[in-house]
Enzyme design. Structure first.
Site, short mmCIF file in Angstrom:
data_model
loop_
_atom_site.label_atom_id
_atom_site.label_comp_id
_atom_site.label_asym_id
_atom_site.label_seq_id
_atom_site.Cartn_x
_atom_site.Cartn_y
_atom_site.Cartn_z
N LYS A 171 -0.59 28.48 -20.00
CA LYS A 171 -1.66 28.11 -19.07
C LYS A 171 -2.82 29.07 -19.28
O LYS A 171 -2.63 30.19 -19.78
CB LYS A 171 -1.17 28.24 -17.63
CG LYS A 171 -1.97 27.43 -16.65
CD LYS A 171 -1.55 25.97 -16.64
CE LYS A 171 -2.34 25.13 -15.69
NZ LYS A 171 -1.81 23.77 -15.59
P1 NAD Z 1 -9.64 18.52 -9.64
O1 NAD Z 1 -10.42 19.77 -9.73
O2 NAD Z 1 -10.07 17.31 -10.36
O3 NAD Z 1 -9.44 18.10 -8.10
C1 NAD Z 1 -8.98 18.97 -7.11
C2 NAD Z 1 -9.10 18.29 -5.75
O4 NAD Z 1 -8.59 19.18 -4.75
C3 NAD Z 1 -10.54 17.97 -5.34
O5 NAD Z 1 -10.56 16.77 -4.59
C4 NAD Z 1 -10.92 19.16 -4.46
O6 NAD Z 1 -11.97 18.87 -3.54
C5 NAD Z 1 -9.59 19.38 -3.75
N1 NAD Z 1 -9.43 20.73 -3.19
C6 NAD Z 1 -9.83 21.91 -3.74
N2 NAD Z 1 -9.57 22.93 -2.92
C7 NAD Z 1 -8.98 22.38 -1.83
C8 NAD Z 1 -8.49 22.90 -0.62
N3 NAD Z 1 -8.56 24.21 -0.35
N4 NAD Z 1 -7.93 22.04 0.27
C9 NAD Z 1 -7.87 20.72 0.02
N5 NAD Z 1 -8.34 20.17 -1.10
C10 NAD Z 1 -8.89 20.98 -2.01
O7 NAD Z 1 -8.14 18.96 -10.05
P2 NAD Z 1 -6.97 18.03 -10.59
O8 NAD Z 1 -7.02 18.03 -12.07
O9 NAD Z 1 -6.94 16.76 -9.83
O10 NAD Z 1 -5.70 18.91 -10.20
C11 NAD Z 1 -5.11 18.87 -8.89
C12 NAD Z 1 -3.72 19.49 -8.96
O11 NAD Z 1 -2.93 18.77 -9.93
C13 NAD Z 1 -3.69 20.95 -9.42
O12 NAD Z 1 -2.62 21.59 -8.77
C14 NAD Z 1 -3.39 20.84 -10.90
O13 NAD Z 1 -2.78 22.02 -11.42
C15 NAD Z 1 -2.41 19.68 -10.89
N6 NAD Z 1 -2.29 18.98 -12.19
C16 NAD Z 1 -3.37 18.44 -12.81
C17 NAD Z 1 -3.18 17.75 -14.01
C18 NAD Z 1 -4.33 17.05 -14.71
O14 NAD Z 1 -4.06 16.35 -15.72
N7 NAD Z 1 -5.55 17.16 -14.25
C19 NAD Z 1 -1.91 17.67 -14.59
C20 NAD Z 1 -0.83 18.25 -13.91
C21 NAD Z 1 -1.03 18.89 -12.70
#
Ligand code: NAD
Length: 432
Positions: free
Chosen positions: A124
């Site tokens: 990561k």
């Molecule tokens: P992103 O940045 O696209 O979206 C994050 C979302 O969370 C946004 O809607 C943001 O406004 C919201 N957010 C941020 N801080 C917050 C808070 N304090 N309270 C409530 N909401 C909040 O990120 P993403 O890629 O959608 O990732 C979200 C989660 O999924 C993370 O934990 C990431 O590690 C995990 N993840 C992502 C992927 C991927 O392919 N993008 C893959 C596996 C896991």
């Protein structure tokens, strides 16, 4: 190695400790690993190898800002274990990204990749910054400099970054270009790229699609009809947005979604098309006229069949776990449930589909993208989605079967399958 780069390897924390909300992300990840090592009776030397990172690189990233000032950011790339293949994991741009958090996420990637059975180890990366406060030109300079700083330890057959929170296809395009300036055309150096630059069809929505495949399969096993089930989703970024949309397409009723600015809910189900348009204007979903406002905290406690945390870590903790009303929690985010909350939910009979299973669709399609880059042959989106569905269903079934066989919760079953696979690979390589 560059003068500005430093490497260090974290000591593994003490073995049997009580679950609590005060654990750091790495302590929480290690807690779940140690419990699994105990159940799987891993030899001591193997535990020691798997409880800490293989390589940790911390770098200084000086960036000239648009106003001419130089701002210094901290960046990290951590490789946890590479027994099963090249290191693989996202790059996060977030103010809380630090060594401990990135270390935890790297370890989770090792277990996730083993569980979904793609030939990758776990890694990561992260840069401590607030991407929303940076311009596109500042973000590009930051990304290029960071790529140069970590270029010593990444490579198509070594370590392949991808997007995560705060990064996207554009970030990956800059990374590929920065790496290519020194090494020539190398699309396989990152995944999650724009399609025009060698990205895979279906990658953008892959994590959300995987969450929905896994949630629907899990619901069916629990006797919940997914079509018609009520679903609350915390987070409306890449993962939350696609999860909500694809679940809606399968007939589930999305009663609430949220972002960092708060949430919106409608007991009869939200109009996701209209909500998507509302979000296009960079507005928080909380001001959506088609729903009532709800806080991020209250969203988690809504009456619903399925709760999907898809934002940040540790949102379900010792203080609210007693009040969660969903029958099924599907962890789309990484680490949304603290070890203490996990224990409480288990005791209350609430089924938790763990992050290392539920959100593994992203890395699965990243694997397909890497394969296509190496083969220099593009798959069509139907083929990508079909292969994704096969892998998600197989992994979901294997976790439910192991859970039933051993009488353990799904997280324990998922960790046990993954830990055994990684330990076996490390052993037959002669590494331990
Ligand atoms: P992103 O940045 O696209 O979206 C994050 C979302 O969370 C946004 O809607 C943001 O406004 C919201 N957010 C941020 N801080 C917050 C808070 N304090 N309270 C409530 N909401 C909040 O990120 P993403 O890629 O959608 O990732 C979200 C989660 O999924 C993370 O934990 C990431 O590690 C995990 N993840 C992502 C992927 C991927 O392919 N993008 C893959 C596996 C896991």
């Amino acid at each position: 190695m560059d003068d500005h780069a430093s490497t260090a390897v974290a000591a593994s924390p003490a073995r049997r400790i009580e679950p609590s909300d005060d654990m750091s992300p790495f302590e929480a990840a290690t807690y779940f690993f140690n419990e699994s090592a105990e159940r799987c009776k891993l030899p001591d030397q193997m535990r020691e190898v798997l409880a800490s990172s293989y390589r940790e690189l911390a770098v200084q990233i000086p960036v000239t800002m648009d106003d001419g000032r130089v701002q210094v950011f901290r960046g990290f790339r951590i490789q946890h274990n590479g027994a099963r293949g090249p290191y693989k994991g996202g790059i996060r741009y977030h103010e809380s990204a630090d060594l401990d958090e990135v270390r935890a996420l790297a370890a989770l990637m090792t277990w996730k990749n083993a569980l979904i059975d793609v030939p990758f180890g776990g890694a990561k990366g992260g840069v401590q910054c607030e991407p929303g406060l940076l311009s596109q030109t500042e973000l590009q300079r930051l990304t290029r400099r960071f790529t140069a700083m970590i270029s010593y330890i990444i490579g198509v057959n070594r370590d392949i970054p991808a997007p995560d929170m705060g990064t996207n296809a554009q970030t990956m395009a800059w990374m590929m270009d920065a790496y290519g300036q020194k090494n020539g055309y190398t699309p396989g150096i990152v995944t999650g790229k724009p399609i025009e630059l060698g990205g895979s069809p279906g990658r953008e929505e892959a994590t959300g699609r995987g969450v929905v495949i896994c949630a629907a399969r899990s619901a069916k096993k629990m006797g919940i009809d997914f079509a018609g089930a009520t679903v609350a989703v915390q987070g409306f970024g890449n993962v939350g947005y696609w999860t909500a949309h694809l679940a809606d397409e399968l007939g589930a009723k999305i009663i609430a979604v949220s972002d960092v600015g708060g949430g919106t809910y409608a007991t009869d189900g939200l109009d996701l098309q209209a909500l998507g348009e509302h979000r296009e204007g960079s507005m928080s979903v909380s001001s959506f006229a088609g729903g009532s406002e709800v806080s991020n905290e209250d969203l988690l406690e809504l009456e619903c069949d399925i709760l999907i945390p898809a934002a940040i870590e540790s949102v379900i903790h010792g203080k609210n776990a007693e009040r969660i009303k969903a029958k099924l929690v599907v962890e789309a985010a990484n680490g949304p449930t603290t070890p203490l909350a996990d224990k409480i939910l288990n005791e209350r009979g609430i089924t938790v589909v763990p992050d290392i299973l539920a959100n593994s669709g992203g890395v699965t399609v990243s694997y397909f993208e890497w394969v296509q880059n190496i083969q220099q042959f593009r798959w069509d989106v139907e083929h990508v989605n079909e292969e994704l569905e096969k892998k998600m269903n197989l992994a979901t079934d294997s976790v439910f079967e192991r859970s039933e066989k051993d009488g353990t919760p799904l997280r324990a079953a998922a960790f046990d399958i993954a830990v055994e696979r990684v330990a076996h690979a490390a052993h037959i390589r002669g590494y331990v």
